[in-house]
Design a protein around this motif. Structure first.
Motif, PDB file in Angstrom:
ATOM      1  N   LYS A 121       0.839  -1.200   0.000  1.00  0.00           N
ATOM      2  CA  LYS A 121       0.000   0.000   0.000  1.00  0.00           C
ATOM      3  C   LYS A 121       0.874   1.250   0.000  1.00  0.00           C
ATOM      4  CE  LYS A 121      -3.718   2.391   2.434  1.00  0.00           C
ATOM      5  NZ  LYS A 121      -4.613   2.397   3.619  1.00  0.00           N
ATOM      6  N   TYR A 125      -2.744   5.506  -1.813  1.00  0.00           N
ATOM      7  CA  TYR A 125      -3.787   4.520  -2.088  1.00  0.00           C
ATOM      8  C   TYR A 125      -5.013   4.773  -1.211  1.00  0.00           C
ATOM      9  CZ  TYR A 125      -0.783   1.466  -4.934  1.00  0.00           C
ATOM     10  OH  TYR A 125       0.002   0.935  -5.917  1.00  0.00           O
ATOM     11  N   ASP A 127      -8.409   3.065   0.794  1.00  0.00           N
ATOM     12  CA  ASP A 127      -8.936   1.816   1.344  1.00  0.00           C
ATOM     13  C   ASP A 127     -10.104   1.283   0.523  1.00  0.00           C
ATOM     14  OD1 ASP A 127      -7.075   1.799   3.367  1.00  0.00           O
ATOM     15  OD2 ASP A 127      -8.400   2.722   4.852  1.00  0.00           O
ATOM     16  N   SER A 130      -9.300  -1.485  -2.132  1.00  0.00           N
ATOM     17  CA  SER A 130      -8.530  -2.615  -1.627  1.00  0.00           C
ATOM     18  C   SER A 130      -9.486  -3.696  -1.152  1.00  0.00           C
ATOM     19  CB  SER A 130      -7.604  -2.192  -0.482  1.00  0.00           C
ATOM     20  OG  SER A 130      -8.347  -1.869   0.676  1.00  0.00           O
ATOM     21  N   ARG A 144      -3.931  -7.265   2.025  1.00  0.00           N
ATOM     22  CA  ARG A 144      -5.001  -6.704   1.199  1.00  0.00           C
ATOM     23  C   ARG A 144      -4.524  -6.549  -0.232  1.00  0.00           C
ATOM     24  NH1 ARG A 144      -9.166  -4.815   4.431  1.00  0.00           N
ATOM     25  NH2 ARG A 144     -10.116  -3.745   2.648  1.00  0.00           N
ATOM     26  N   GLN A 146      -4.523  -4.498  -3.557  1.00  0.00           N
ATOM     27  CA  GLN A 146      -4.579  -3.044  -3.740  1.00  0.00           C
ATOM     28  C   GLN A 146      -4.618  -2.668  -5.220  1.00  0.00           C
ATOM     29  OE1 GLN A 146      -4.524  -0.949  -1.040  1.00  0.00           O
ATOM     30  NE2 GLN A 146      -3.858  -2.359   0.587  1.00  0.00           N
TER      31      GLN A 146
END
Length: 240
Positions: A121, A125, A127, A130, A144, A146
């Motif tokens: 990340k 970026y 959230d 993601s 996660r 991304q």
């Protein structure tokens, strides 16, 4: 415990394609050391067998970033053929080893670029772009998938083809489909080099039809018996 002689180091694997199964390997069960698969062009690629933690089962393995250029190129050729039949507009590469193929598939389809997903990340970026993910080889919590927000215009409102090295449990594929939906893209299908057993199919039900998941070859799960590794035929996936 795995008996001596049934598995071995993988340094020499994924390096060449042959016209026939090499003499030191068996084309039929029981298998020791390697499992030969035949590509659409008729050539053979021998994959190493890796014992699972339970010691009584194994899977065939592909590590794309350790493979020779010749092997990667041949797999990318076949993957591009399948991707073309899915009819997507943009190739989206899945991390980590799917990125070894995604650029090559996109180039073979005449696309100028592809869209890479990642796990790292960056500070810019979001959230919202993601998705949490785990896999059989990377089960750690908190990872996660991304999408760089700068790449959103390349896929928003378009049909995408997901590209990965393999599909096993289907966890990464599911996370990718959810992320693409959140990004406003339609998933036309997914192309992988290897379907590693048929375990993924039940998890993808209702998200992506099995015929929209294409592969160059498929491998079953193996069970250890006294004379070697035997394929569990019920786990052998359909190809492509």
């Amino acid at each position: 415990m795995v008996r001596d002689g049934f598995t071995e180091p993988t340094l020499d694997y994924w390096q060449e394609l042959t016209d026939a199964v090499p003499a030191r390997f068996s084309a039929t069960a029981p298998h020791r050391f390697g499992y030969p698969v035949r590509l659409p062009d008729g050539r053979v690629l021998v994959l190493p067998l890796r014992a699972l933690p339970d010691g009584t089962h194994a899977v065939a393995s592909l590590i794309a970033n350790q493979a020779s250029h010749v092997v990667v190129a041949a797999l990318a050729d076949a993957m591009a053929h399948e991707a073309g039949e899915l009819g997507g507009d943009v190739v989206v590469g899945l991390p980590t080893l799917g990125l070894s193929f995604a650029a090559l598939v996109a180039e073979r389809l005449g696309q100028r670029r592809y869209v890479p997903l990642g796990y790292s990340k960056k500070f810019w970026y979001a959230d919202a772009l993601s998705e949490p993910v785990s896999s059989i080889t990377s089960p750690e919590a908190g990872k996660r998938l991304q999408l760089d927000p700068n790449l959103l215009p390349l896929i928003e409102g378009r049909r995408v083809v997901l590209v990965d090295d393999a599909i096993s449990s289907g966890a990464t594929a599911l996370a990718s489909c959810r992320l693409m939906q959140r990004a406003g893209a339609e998933v036309a299908g997914m192309v992988v080099a290897m379907k590693q057993t048929s375990r993924w199919a039940s998890g993808m039900a209702g998200v992506l039809a099995p015929e929209r998941v294409r592969a160059v070859y498929g491998c079953p799960r193996f069970t250890l018996l006294a004379d070697g590794w035997w394929p569990d035929e019920a786990t052998l996936p359909a190809i492509p």
